[in-house]
Motif scaffolding. Structure first.
Motif, PDB file in Angstrom:
ATOM      1  N   MET A 273     143.958  80.592  57.125  1.00 32.01           N
ATOM      2  CA  MET A 273     144.128  79.180  55.990  1.00 32.01           C
ATOM      3  C   MET A 273     144.319  79.838  54.596  1.00 32.01           C
ATOM      4  O   MET A 273     145.140  79.208  53.997  1.00 32.01           O
ATOM      5  CB  MET A 273     143.195  78.314  56.028  1.00 32.01           C
ATOM      6  CG  MET A 273     142.785  77.422  57.450  1.00 32.01           C
ATOM      7  SD  MET A 273     144.580  76.744  58.086  1.00 32.01           S
ATOM      8  CE  MET A 273     144.671  75.465  56.802  1.00 32.01           C
ATOM      9  N   THR A 274     143.769  80.816  54.128  1.00 28.05           N
ATOM     10  CA  THR A 274     144.108  81.115  52.767  1.00 28.05           C
ATOM     11  C   THR A 274     145.422  81.809  52.614  1.00 28.05           C
ATOM     12  O   THR A 274     146.157  81.276  51.771  1.00 28.05           O
ATOM     13  CB  THR A 274     143.096  82.260  52.322  1.00 28.05           C
ATOM     14  OG1 THR A 274     141.777  81.730  52.435  1.00 28.05           O
ATOM     15  CG2 THR A 274     143.250  82.639  50.889  1.00 28.05           C
ATOM     16  N   ILE A 275     145.932  82.443  53.558  1.00 21.87           N
ATOM     17  CA  ILE A 275     147.409  82.930  53.549  1.00 21.87           C
ATOM     18  C   ILE A 275     148.342  81.714  53.793  1.00 21.87           C
ATOM     19  O   ILE A 275     149.225  81.512  52.999  1.00 21.87           O
ATOM     20  CB  ILE A 275     147.503  83.957  54.808  1.00 21.87           C
ATOM     21  CG1 ILE A 275     146.732  85.056  54.456  1.00 21.87           C
ATOM     22  CG2 ILE A 275     149.059  84.174  54.854  1.00 21.87           C
ATOM     23  CD1 ILE A 275     146.894  86.099  55.804  1.00 21.87           C
ATOM     24  N   ILE A 276     147.999  80.790  54.400  1.00 23.89           N
ATOM     25  CA  ILE A 276     148.717  79.699  54.560  1.00 23.89           C
ATOM     26  C   ILE A 276     148.765  78.801  53.260  1.00 23.89           C
ATOM     27  O   ILE A 276     150.045  78.509  52.725  1.00 23.89           O
ATOM     28  CB  ILE A 276     148.613  78.669  55.773  1.00 23.89           C
ATOM     29  CG1 ILE A 276     148.789  79.347  57.039  1.00 23.89           C
ATOM     30  CG2 ILE A 276     149.286  77.340  55.693  1.00 23.89           C
ATOM     31  CD1 ILE A 276     148.234  78.683  58.296  1.00 23.89           C
ATOM     32  N   ASN A 277     147.797  78.736  52.464  1.00 24.23           N
ATOM     33  CA  ASN A 277     147.717  77.961  51.292  1.00 24.23           C
ATOM     34  C   ASN A 277     148.299  78.696  50.097  1.00 24.23           C
ATOM     35  O   ASN A 277     149.111  78.186  49.383  1.00 24.23           O
ATOM     36  CB  ASN A 277     146.130  77.725  50.831  1.00 24.23           C
ATOM     37  CG  ASN A 277     145.367  76.699  51.942  1.00 24.23           C
ATOM     38  OD1 ASN A 277     146.163  75.828  52.410  1.00 24.23           O
ATOM     39  ND2 ASN A 277     144.235  76.764  51.910  1.00 24.23           N
ATOM     40  N   LYS A 278     148.293  80.066  50.269  1.00 25.40           N
ATOM     41  CA  LYS A 278     149.177  80.755  49.276  1.00 25.40           C
ATOM     42  C   LYS A 278     150.493  80.805  49.370  1.00 25.40           C
ATOM     43  O   LYS A 278     151.227  80.573  48.527  1.00 25.40           O
ATOM     44  CB  LYS A 278     148.658  82.150  49.376  1.00 25.40           C
ATOM     45  CG  LYS A 278     147.334  82.513  48.790  1.00 25.40           C
ATOM     46  CD  LYS A 278     147.173  84.317  49.052  1.00 25.40           C
ATOM     47  CE  LYS A 278     145.762  84.441  48.378  1.00 25.40           C
ATOM     48  NZ  LYS A 278     145.319  85.890  48.475  1.00 25.40           N
ATOM     49  N   LEU A 279     151.128  80.684  50.615  1.00 21.08           N
ATOM     50  CA  LEU A 279     152.666  80.457  50.959  1.00 21.08           C
ATOM     51  C   LEU A 279     152.946  79.211  50.509  1.00 21.08           C
ATOM     52  O   LEU A 279     154.054  78.923  50.165  1.00 21.08           O
ATOM     53  CB  LEU A 279     152.857  80.837  52.308  1.00 21.08           C
ATOM     54  CG  LEU A 279     152.638  82.161  53.075  1.00 21.08           C
ATOM     55  CD1 LEU A 279     152.755  82.259  54.559  1.00 21.08           C
ATOM     56  CD2 LEU A 279     153.601  83.004  52.555  1.00 21.08           C
ATOM     57  N   ILE A 280     152.190  78.147  50.775  1.00 15.73           N
ATOM     58  CA  ILE A 280     152.524  76.584  50.300  1.00 15.73           C
ATOM     59  C   ILE A 280     152.631  76.723  48.884  1.00 15.73           C
ATOM     60  O   ILE A 280     153.334  76.134  48.361  1.00 15.73           O
ATOM     61  CB  ILE A 280     151.281  75.836  50.925  1.00 15.73           C
ATOM     62  CG1 ILE A 280     151.514  75.733  52.533  1.00 15.73           C
ATOM     63  CG2 ILE A 280     151.714  74.316  50.258  1.00 15.73           C
ATOM     64  CD1 ILE A 280     150.425  74.957  53.105  1.00 15.73           C
ATOM     65  N   ASN A 281     151.552  77.167  48.214  1.00 17.62           N
ATOM     66  CA  ASN A 281     151.617  77.170  46.560  1.00 17.62           C
ATOM     67  C   ASN A 281     152.765  78.087  46.089  1.00 17.62           C
ATOM     68  O   ASN A 281     153.400  77.649  45.218  1.00 17.62           O
ATOM     69  CB  ASN A 281     150.299  77.815  46.001  1.00 17.62           C
ATOM     70  CG  ASN A 281     149.076  76.791  46.385  1.00 17.62           C
ATOM     71  OD1 ASN A 281     149.419  75.615  46.168  1.00 17.62           O
ATOM     72  ND2 ASN A 281     148.056  77.400  46.737  1.00 17.62           N
ATOM     73  N   GLU A 282     153.144  79.275  46.718  1.00 19.10           N
ATOM     74  CA  GLU A 282     154.406  79.827  46.327  1.00 19.10           C
ATOM     75  C   GLU A 282     155.313  79.068  46.648  1.00 19.10           C
ATOM     76  O   GLU A 282     156.335  79.103  45.582  1.00 19.10           O
ATOM     77  CB  GLU A 282     154.175  81.308  47.221  1.00 19.10           C
ATOM     78  CG  GLU A 282     155.352  81.955  46.808  1.00 19.10           C
ATOM     79  CD  GLU A 282     155.169  82.821  45.425  1.00 19.10           C
ATOM     80  OE1 GLU A 282     156.321  83.326  45.095  1.00 19.10           O
ATOM     81  OE2 GLU A 282     153.983  83.115  45.316  1.00 19.10           O
ATOM     82  N   PHE A 283     155.714  78.384  47.769  1.00 19.68           N
ATOM     83  CA  PHE A 283     156.840  77.530  47.789  1.00 19.68           C
ATOM     84  C   PHE A 283     156.780  76.393  46.692  1.00 19.68           C
ATOM     85  O   PHE A 283     157.968  76.203  46.125  1.00 19.68           O
ATOM     86  CB  PHE A 283     156.770  76.765  49.075  1.00 19.68           C
ATOM     87  CG  PHE A 283     157.884  76.171  49.535  1.00 19.68           C
ATOM     88  CD1 PHE A 283     159.265  76.641  49.973  1.00 19.68           C
ATOM     89  CD2 PHE A 283     157.919  74.708  49.466  1.00 19.68           C
ATOM     90  CE1 PHE A 283     160.087  75.947  50.201  1.00 19.68           C
ATOM     91  CE2 PHE A 283     158.990  73.588  49.674  1.00 19.68           C
ATOM     92  CZ  PHE A 283     160.149  74.670  50.047  1.00 19.68           C
TER      93      PHE A 283
END
Length: 205
Positions: free
Chosen positions: A1-11
């Motif tokens: 989930m941390t990776i997904i959250n990072k990707l979402i924030n990056e986007f």
């Protein structure tokens, strides 16, 4: 989930250029991962691209009008995606030095739409394509990318860029070379793609 959250924030924090690149890459990965799962487990999960890529047949197009937009986000192969994203990154960064993100987004979409429309018109009214019109499809961001490329090349035609093994060249000559290659490649395969490129380039100009 941390990776997904990072990707979402990056986007969320990215500018419009990188958002479009992330979107194109994300759609490509999502579709291909689902395709692998579908084939391994012999599942019918409705992964056909037929409703999302652009048909030249107007009877089919009427039933899926959204494909004039969705087609520009789907790529058949990784190489197709890679080259489109490289060109989008190169021309997009330069474009955003002179124009707004809103202008970038509108040029991307309108270039894709104009490329799609020229593809449809050509395959319905040019005699050479009469036989293949029923099955012709278009997909990929190429027309949108060419619109961005030609818009910035028209705005700063004498801007010099470094080309490996060639040296410094004015961007207008690069744009001219790209469109000439598309024109002479029409009879040699992927005619629909090359015609769509020309439509995008004309809008960008």
């Amino acid at each position: 989930m941390t990776i997904i959250n990072k990707l979402i924030n990056e986007f969320k924090n990215a500018n419009i250029l990188y958002k479009l690149i992330y979107l194109n890459v994300g759609i490509f990965l999502f579709y291909n991962i689902l395709s692998v799962i579908s084939s391994l487990f012999i599942l019918d999960i409705g992964l056909s691209l037929e409703k999302l890529i652009l048909p030249s047949n107007t009877s089919t197009l009427i039933k899926q009008p959204w494909s004039i937009i969705s087609y520009m986000f789907f790529h058949k192969t990784f190489i197709h995606l890679l080259f489109n994203m490289i060109w989008l990154h190169f021309s997009g960064k330069l474009f955003l030095d002179y124009f707004s993100e809103k202008q970038f987004l509108s040029t991307y979409f309108m270039g894709g739409i104009c490329g799609g429309l020229l593809f449809i018109l050509s395959f319905n009214y040019l005699p050479a394509f009469e036989i293949v019109n029923q099955n012709a499809k278009a997909m990929g961001a190429s027309a949108s990318v060419l619109a961005i490329m030609f818009a910035i090349s028209t705005h700063i035609p004498n801007y010099r860029i470094q080309i490996p093994f060639i040296g410094m060249i004015k961007i207008k000559y690069l744009a001219f070379a790209l469109i000439i290659l598309d024109i002479i490649s029409i009879p040699k395969g992927n005619a629909g793609g090359h015609i769509a490129h020309i439509g995008g380039a004309l809008f960008g100009y």
